[in-house]
Design an enzyme around this catalytic site. Structure first.
Site, PDB file in Angstrom:
ATOM      1  N   LYS A  36       0.745  -1.296  -0.053  1.00 20.60           N
ATOM      2  CA  LYS A  36       0.014   0.094   0.161  1.00 20.60           C
ATOM      3  C   LYS A  36       0.810   1.303  -0.101  1.00 20.60           C
ATOM      4  O   LYS A  36       0.423   2.262  -0.755  1.00 20.60           O
ATOM      5  CB  LYS A  36      -0.991  -0.004   1.148  1.00 20.60           C
ATOM      6  CG  LYS A  36      -0.278  -0.019   2.485  1.00 20.60           C
ATOM      7  CD  LYS A  36      -1.451   0.068   3.603  1.00 20.60           C
ATOM      8  CE  LYS A  36      -0.792   0.208   5.059  1.00 20.60           C
ATOM      9  NZ  LYS A  36      -1.701   0.162   6.016  1.00 20.60           N
ATOM     10  N   ARG A 129      -8.567   0.004  16.573  1.00 23.22           N
ATOM     11  CA  ARG A 129      -8.559   0.296  15.599  1.00 23.22           C
ATOM     12  C   ARG A 129      -9.978  -0.444  14.956  1.00 23.22           C
ATOM     13  O   ARG A 129     -11.079  -0.703  15.306  1.00 23.22           O
ATOM     14  CB  ARG A 129      -7.517   0.433  14.732  1.00 23.22           C
ATOM     15  CG  ARG A 129      -7.805   1.173  13.190  1.00 23.22           C
ATOM     16  CD  ARG A 129      -6.633   1.357  12.323  1.00 23.22           C
ATOM     17  NE  ARG A 129      -6.126  -0.004  11.821  1.00 23.22           N
ATOM     18  CZ  ARG A 129      -5.133  -0.028  10.967  1.00 23.22           C
ATOM     19  NH1 ARG A 129      -4.472   1.091  10.514  1.00 23.22           N
ATOM     20  NH2 ARG A 129      -4.936  -1.372  10.453  1.00 23.22           N
TER      21      ARG A 129
END
Length: 368
Positions: A36, A129
């Site tokens: 990414k 998260r």
């Protein structure tokens, strides 16, 4: 050649990735390569594949589209948005999931596309998260049950994450808790998880210490591949990041950012006139060092931030930035810089991400 320019050394990236894959394999751990930071560059993903990575992960479906021609499985590295389910099933073989409603949507879409989609079920072990909260066992069991029973889905494994938001480090204790949850789910449903994914590159230091909890056999690795740093034992020394990571023969200097000089001059070190704020609405203070030789670079905050780049020439100092310019002091440099020359910078992970996503950045691949 156009500037600003980011040079990525694919040979070094492949070299480091191969060392890491082999090292983790000796400890029974499979690597999912996270691409990414490179914003879907197929060249960097290919380097990981050549190094032995079988699954490449991206956090954007648009980036997965760029990798469709590569001979590997592709993973969406976050839970799918409800609006992109069709695209996720089309371009991702695997996705991270924590919502039953999304899992159900993936099943319906997979049936439509006549495909099988794999689910990596995420459990939040404390970093707050993504993931089902580890104490919410009822919902966790529901998610496992749905994944097992719904058509055209497969359970890729169970995963957790550390360090990315809550700064929680992976430890022997929370790792063992995670494995214990996985084993309890296996016993309840009469299954065996193929992969128990114990986090990202931050978990590597547990392998170095020989304390990675038994049962963890999978890591999702990005910065560790890209930079060879584990972000737990990281140190900041003389403008560069260093790690105690003990992977033999890891090489550095994989990335070089180069900017072109568009002006060279001698100017005072304090502004002339009444001071206000800069382009970012910040006040500044200046130290009078007399007149100094400076270079103005065609590189600004819209490309990368100055907090994440360091001149390769140790006698160059970054004075300041604006949206489109970088001002550097070259008074003490041994090189006589002129307009049209370029100045090279070392960069960190954050700057690499910014450079790879900047439309104005020219990306060059080198193999020396």
């Amino acid at each position: 050649m156009n500037y600003p320019r980011l040079e990525i050394n694919l040979r070094k990236l492949e070299h480091n990735a191969r060392l890491l894959v082999k090292k983790l394999a000796k400890n029974g751990v499979t690597v999912m390569g996270v691409n990414k930071v490179f914003n879907g560059l197929s060249e960097t993903a290919s380097a990981m594949i050549r190094a032995g990575v079988d699954v490449v992960a991206e956090s954007r479906v648009s980036n997965l589209k760029k990798l469709q021609h590569l001979p590997c499985q592709k993973c969406l590295l976050r839970t799918p948005s409800p609006s992109e389910i069709e695209q996720v099933v089309k371009y991702a073989d695997i996705s991270l999931n924590s919502e039953v409603a999304v899992i159900q949507s993936l099943s319906r879409e997979a049936v439509k596309q006549k495909k099988t989609h794999q689910v990596l079920l995420m459990v939040d072990m404390g970093d707050i998260r993504e993931g089902i909260w580890f104490k919410n066992r009822e919902y966790l069991e529901k998610a496992v049950k749905q994944t097992l029973e719904l058509p055209n889905l497969e359970l890729y494994g169970i995963g957790t994450n550390f360090g990315c938001y809550g700064t929680v480090n992976p430890t022997v204790e929370n790792g063992r808790m995670f494995v214990r949850i996985a084993r309890e789910l296996e016993a309840k449903f009469g299954i065996r998880f193929k992969y128990i994914s114990g986090g990202n590159g931050t978990s590597y230091y547990l392998i170095e210490k020989g304390t990675l909890p038994e049962g963890i056999n999978h890591l999702r690795v990005g910065a560790l591949l890209a930079f060879g740093i584990d972000y737990v034992n990281i140190r900041y020394v003389n403008g560069f990041y260093h790690s105690n990571m003990d992977v033999n023969r890891v090489v550095s200097n994989l990335y070089t950012l180069k900017a072109e000089i568009i002006e060279v001059n001698r100017k005072p070190t304090i502004p002339f006139g009444e001071l206000g704020t800069d382009a970012f609405m910040k006040s500044k203070t200046f130290v009078d060092r007399g007149e100094r030789k400076r270079a103005l670079l065609a590189l600004g905050y819209q490309d990368v931030s100055s907090e994440n780049i360091w001149p390769v020439d140790p006698k160059i100092e970054i004075l300041g930035r604006s949206f489109d310019h970088t001002i550097v002091d070259i008074e003490d440099s041994e090189k006589d810089y002129q307009v049209g020359d370029h100045i090279a910078f070392e960069i960190d992970y954050t700057a690499l991400l910014a450079a790879c996503t900047s439309e104005s950045m020219n990306i060059i691949f080198v193999r020396d």
